[in-house]
Write a protein that holds these residues in place. Structure first.
Motif, PDB file in Angstrom:
ATOM      1  N   GLU A  24       0.843  -1.210   0.000  1.00 30.77           N
ATOM      2  CA  GLU A  24       0.000   0.000   0.000  1.00 30.77           C
ATOM      3  C   GLU A  24       0.877   1.259   0.000  1.00 30.77           C
ATOM      4  OE1 GLU A  24      -2.821  -0.088   3.234  1.00 30.77           O
ATOM      5  OE2 GLU A  24      -3.617   1.891   2.718  1.00 30.77           O
ATOM      6  N   ILE A  25       1.891   1.266   0.847  1.00 28.06           N
ATOM      7  CA  ILE A  25       2.798   2.419   0.910  1.00 28.06           C
ATOM      8  C   ILE A  25       3.531   2.573  -0.425  1.00 28.06           C
ATOM      9  CG2 ILE A  25       4.945   3.258   2.002  1.00 28.06           C
ATOM     10  CD1 ILE A  25       3.843   2.187   4.681  1.00 28.06           C
ATOM     11  N   SER A  26       3.957   1.474  -1.009  1.00 27.47           N
ATOM     12  CA  SER A  26       4.669   1.535  -2.295  1.00 27.47           C
ATOM     13  C   SER A  26       3.782   2.169  -3.370  1.00 27.47           C
ATOM     14  CB  SER A  26       5.089   0.138  -2.741  1.00 27.47           C
ATOM     15  OG  SER A  26       5.857  -0.482  -1.736  1.00 27.47           O
ATOM     16  N   ARG A  27       2.500   1.840  -3.350  1.00 29.09           N
ATOM     17  CA  ARG A  27       1.569   2.448  -4.324  1.00 29.09           C
ATOM     18  C   ARG A  27       1.370   3.926  -4.024  1.00 29.09           C
ATOM     19  NH1 ARG A  27      -1.281  -2.322  -3.522  1.00 29.09           N
ATOM     20  NH2 ARG A  27      -2.698  -1.366  -2.031  1.00 29.09           N
ATOM     21  N   ASP A  28       1.147   4.260  -2.751  1.00 29.43           N
ATOM     22  CA  ASP A  28       0.855   5.647  -2.365  1.00 29.43           C
ATOM     23  C   ASP A  28       2.028   6.595  -2.631  1.00 29.43           C
ATOM     24  OD1 ASP A  28      -1.539   4.669  -1.497  1.00 29.43           O
ATOM     25  OD2 ASP A  28      -1.151   4.933   0.654  1.00 29.43           O
ATOM     26  N   TYR A  29       3.248   6.055  -2.572  1.00 33.76           N
ATOM     27  CA  TYR A  29       4.442   6.915  -2.693  1.00 33.76           C
ATOM     28  C   TYR A  29       5.176   6.674  -4.011  1.00 33.76           C
ATOM     29  CZ  TYR A  29       3.786   8.354   2.132  1.00 33.76           C
ATOM     30  OH  TYR A  29       3.271   8.891   3.291  1.00 33.76           O
ATOM     31  N   GLU A  30       4.464   6.177  -5.010  1.00 36.79           N
ATOM     32  CA  GLU A  30       5.096   5.903  -6.301  1.00 36.79           C
ATOM     33  C   GLU A  30       5.792   7.153  -6.833  1.00 36.79           C
ATOM     34  OE1 GLU A  30       2.427   3.891  -9.030  1.00 36.79           O
ATOM     35  OE2 GLU A  30       3.974   4.146 -10.583  1.00 36.79           O
ATOM     36  N   GLY A  31       7.035   7.021  -7.279  1.00 32.61           N
ATOM     37  CA  GLY A  31       7.779   8.157  -7.821  1.00 32.61           C
ATOM     38  C   GLY A  31       8.421   9.029  -6.757  1.00 32.61           C
ATOM     39  N   LYS A  32       8.243   8.651  -5.485  1.00 33.52           N
ATOM     40  CA  LYS A  32       8.812   9.428  -4.385  1.00 33.52           C
ATOM     41  C   LYS A  32       9.791   8.562  -3.575  1.00 33.52           C
ATOM     42  CE  LYS A  32       4.606  12.125  -3.684  1.00 33.52           C
ATOM     43  NZ  LYS A  32       3.405  12.187  -2.853  1.00 33.52           N
ATOM     44  N   GLN A  33      10.454   9.222  -2.644  1.00 29.19           N
ATOM     45  CA  GLN A  33      11.269   8.492  -1.669  1.00 29.19           C
ATOM     46  C   GLN A  33      10.595   8.632  -0.315  1.00 29.19           C
ATOM     47  OE1 GLN A  33      15.500   9.046  -1.779  1.00 29.19           O
ATOM     48  NE2 GLN A  33      15.710   8.909   0.432  1.00 29.19           N
ATOM     49  N   LYS A  52      11.598  -3.628   4.280  1.00 28.00           N
ATOM     50  CA  LYS A  52      11.982  -4.650   3.300  1.00 28.00           C
ATOM     51  C   LYS A  52      10.904  -4.881   2.250  1.00 28.00           C
ATOM     52  CE  LYS A  52      13.249  -7.810   6.469  1.00 28.00           C
ATOM     53  NZ  LYS A  52      13.680  -9.144   6.927  1.00 28.00           N
ATOM     54  N   ARG A  53       9.681  -4.471   2.595  1.00 26.97           N
ATOM     55  CA  ARG A  53       8.551  -4.743   1.691  1.00 26.97           C
ATOM     56  C   ARG A  53       8.082  -3.497   0.939  1.00 26.97           C
ATOM     57  NH1 ARG A  53       8.437  -8.162   6.165  1.00 26.97           N
ATOM     58  NH2 ARG A  53       7.715 -10.267   5.734  1.00 26.97           N
ATOM     59  N   ILE A  54       8.837  -2.414   1.048  1.00 28.37           N
ATOM     60  CA  ILE A  54       8.503  -1.188   0.316  1.00 28.37           C
ATOM     61  C   ILE A  54       9.377  -1.131  -0.926  1.00 28.37           C
ATOM     62  CG2 ILE A  54       8.525   1.342   0.402  1.00 28.37           C
ATOM     63  CD1 ILE A  54       7.903   1.140   3.404  1.00 28.37           C
ATOM     64  N   SER A  55       8.754  -0.907  -2.089  1.00 27.98           N
ATOM     65  CA  SER A  55       9.516  -0.998  -3.339  1.00 27.98           C
ATOM     66  C   SER A  55      10.021   0.351  -3.841  1.00 27.98           C
ATOM     67  CB  SER A  55       8.679  -1.697  -4.407  1.00 27.98           C
ATOM     68  OG  SER A  55       7.447  -1.027  -4.563  1.00 27.98           O
ATOM     69  N   VAL A  56       9.569   1.475  -3.266  1.00 22.77           N
ATOM     70  CA  VAL A  56      10.119   2.780  -3.646  1.00 22.77           C
ATOM     71  C   VAL A  56      11.367   3.019  -2.786  1.00 22.77           C
ATOM     72  CG1 VAL A  56       7.858   3.701  -4.335  1.00 22.77           C
ATOM     73  CG2 VAL A  56       8.682   4.093  -1.998  1.00 22.77           C
ATOM     74  N   PRO A  57      12.229   3.989  -3.168  1.00 22.85           N
ATOM     75  CA  PRO A  57      13.422   4.246  -2.352  1.00 22.85           C
ATOM     76  C   PRO A  57      13.064   4.634  -0.912  1.00 22.85           C
ATOM     77  CG  PRO A  57      13.625   5.330  -4.476  1.00 22.85           C
ATOM     78  CD  PRO A  57      12.210   4.828  -4.392  1.00 22.85           C
ATOM     79  N   VAL A  58      13.837   4.092   0.026  1.00 22.86           N
ATOM     80  CA  VAL A  58      13.566   4.298   1.458  1.00 22.86           C
ATOM     81  C   VAL A  58      14.824   4.830   2.145  1.00 22.86           C
ATOM     82  CG1 VAL A  58      13.131   3.083   3.644  1.00 22.86           C
ATOM     83  CG2 VAL A  58      11.838   2.445   1.611  1.00 22.86           C
ATOM     84  N   SER A  59      14.659   5.836   2.977  1.00 22.63           N
ATOM     85  CA  SER A  59      15.729   6.213   3.903  1.00 22.63           C
ATOM     86  C   SER A  59      15.172   6.076   5.317  1.00 22.63           C
ATOM     87  CB  SER A  59      16.227   7.639   3.623  1.00 22.63           C
ATOM     88  OG  SER A  59      15.154   8.546   3.600  1.00 22.63           O
ATOM     89  N   LEU A  60      16.070   5.936   6.282  1.00 28.44           N
ATOM     90  CA  LEU A  60      15.650   5.630   7.652  1.00 28.44           C
ATOM     91  C   LEU A  60      16.277   6.585   8.656  1.00 28.44           C
ATOM     92  CD1 LEU A  60      16.578   1.811   7.713  1.00 28.44           C
ATOM     93  CD2 LEU A  60      14.365   2.752   7.074  1.00 28.44           C
TER      94      LEU A  60
END
Ligand code: IMP
Ligand code: MG
Length: 175
Positions: A24-33, A52-60
């Motif tokens: 859901e997060i990957s869809r909502d943030y498509e094209g974003k980090q 691990k399950r988010i497909s858009v770029p992630v920083s922590l």
């Protein structure tokens, strides 16, 4: 008194739900980090599995807060024990928490984070106990709504124990 832990949500149930939230997060943030903020220590297990399950770029980034109150009840007066390393300005931020109970900790924390001018700010929690809410907090992503029981596992502790359980359980005390 001996303690037992009764399984409330199995490892399989929790994993499947985290997978769904990640999608859901990957869809909502498509094209974003997305910039995930983990609230230590409880949010750490959930954040790792979610990231691990988010497909858009992630920083922590990580922060730690202490609530003045007993172990099982927060007062709403929150002290930042460890602050974030990075600025939030112009970032799409998601705060990742283990549980929203009274809502006091999160309501304070979100106010502090909002003042740092992120581009967007959302809240993702593995567990929510809506019956216990004292302060209104808008939750954007919820793993499970649970009844008013004290739970452990997946980062949640009872006197610092049980954080490492791969499932969510309820502590029961044998007489
Ligand atoms: P709130 O400010 O009342 O929403 O409290 C949130 C914090 O209390 C959580 O981040 C947990 O650290 C702790 N907490 C609330 N309910 C539980 C529970 O059932 N098990 C373990 N910790 C809990
Ligand atoms: Mg917590």
């Amino acid at each position: 008194m001996a303690e037992r832990v009764r399984v409330l949500l199995s490892e399989e149930e929790v994993d499947a739900r985290i997978q769904a939230i990640g999608e859901e997060i990957s869809r909502d943030y498509e094209g974003k980090q997305v910039h995930l903020i983990c609230v230590l220590k409880g949010g750490s297990f959930f954040m790792c599995e979610l990231a691990k399950r988010i497909s858009v770029p992630v920083s922590l980034d990580f922060m730690s807060v202490a609530s003045y109150g007993s172990d099982t009840k927060s007062s709403g007066v929150v002290k930042i024990v460890k602050d974030l390393d990075e600025s939030l300005r112009d970032k799409d931020v998601i705060v990742v928490e283990d549980i929203v109970d009274s809502g006091r900790t999160l309501s304070y924390l979100l106010e502090v984070l909002r003042s740092r001018e992120p581009r967007s700010l959302r809240l993702c929690t593995l567990l929510d106990k809506p019956e216990r809410r004292v302060v209104n907090v808008a939750v954007d992503y919820t793993g499970f709504q649970i009844p008013d029981e004290f739970v452990v596992g997946y980062g949640l502790d009872y006197a610092q124990k049980y954080r490492n359980l791969p499932y969510i359980g309820v502590v029961e005390l044998d007489e």
